[in-house]
Design a protein around this motif. Structure first.
Motif, mmCIF file in Angstrom:
data_model
loop_
_atom_site.group_PDB
_atom_site.id
_atom_site.type_symbol
_atom_site.label_atom_id
_atom_site.label_comp_id
_atom_site.label_asym_id
_atom_site.label_seq_id
_atom_site.Cartn_x
_atom_site.Cartn_y
_atom_site.Cartn_z
ATOM 1 N N THR A 14 15.816 -19.507 -49.502
ATOM 2 C CA THR A 14 16.703 -18.930 -48.493
ATOM 3 C C THR A 14 17.408 -17.703 -49.046
ATOM 4 N N GLU A 16 16.381 -15.791 -51.475
ATOM 5 C CA GLU A 16 15.375 -14.730 -51.636
ATOM 6 C C GLU A 16 15.064 -14.069 -50.294
ATOM 7 N N GLU A 17 14.962 -14.867 -49.222
ATOM 8 C CA GLU A 17 14.683 -14.315 -47.889
ATOM 9 C C GLU A 17 15.826 -13.421 -47.426
ATOM 10 N N GLN A 18 17.055 -13.870 -47.625
ATOM 11 C CA GLN A 18 18.213 -13.079 -47.211
ATOM 12 C C GLN A 18 18.315 -11.792 -48.015
ATOM 13 N N THR A 19 18.028 -11.858 -49.304
ATOM 14 C CA THR A 19 18.074 -10.673 -50.155
ATOM 15 C C THR A 19 17.009 -9.675 -49.722
ATOM 16 N N ALA A 20 15.806 -10.158 -49.454
ATOM 17 C CA ALA A 20 14.720 -9.279 -49.011
ATOM 18 C C ALA A 20 15.075 -8.605 -47.687
ATOM 19 N N ALA A 21 15.656 -9.359 -46.756
ATOM 20 C CA ALA A 21 16.037 -8.790 -45.462
ATOM 21 C C ALA A 21 17.132 -7.736 -45.637
ATOM 22 N N LEU A 23 17.723 -5.862 -48.349
ATOM 23 C CA LEU A 23 17.149 -4.665 -48.962
ATOM 24 C C LEU A 23 16.265 -3.908 -47.979
ATOM 25 N N LYS A 24 15.516 -4.638 -47.152
ATOM 26 C CA LYS A 24 14.630 -4.008 -46.171
ATOM 27 C C LYS A 24 15.436 -3.242 -45.123
ATOM 28 N N SER A 25 16.638 -3.729 -44.809
ATOM 29 C CA SER A 25 17.467 -3.066 -43.799
ATOM 30 C C SER A 25 18.209 -1.854 -44.355
ATOM 31 N N SER A 28 21.656 -1.949 -50.576
ATOM 32 C CA SER A 28 21.356 -1.714 -51.987
ATOM 33 C C SER A 28 22.216 -2.635 -52.846
#
Length: 53
Positions: A14, A16-21, A23-25, A28
């Motif tokens: 969870t 990792e998913e939140q961190t990826a989202a 960074l993708k948005s 930084s």
């Protein structure tokens, strides 16, 4: 608004998913050295005089 798991425990996946989202948005991550606060003081430090009476 995101939902928390029923037991309010975040799993590694969870996070990792939140961190990826994030960074993708366009978010930084800034490295802060150990012992340094990430908060900015709007005023100078406050001193407390414990011996005033």
């Amino acid at each position: 608004m995101s939902k928390k798991p029923a037991n309010a425990t975040l799993t590694t996946a969870t996070i990792e998913e939140q961190t990826a989202a994030f960074l993708k948005s366009g978010g930084s991550v800034e490295y802060v050295v150990k012992g340094k606060s990430g908060q900015f003081a709007a005023t100078g430090s406050k001193q407390i005089n414990l011996k005033s009476g």
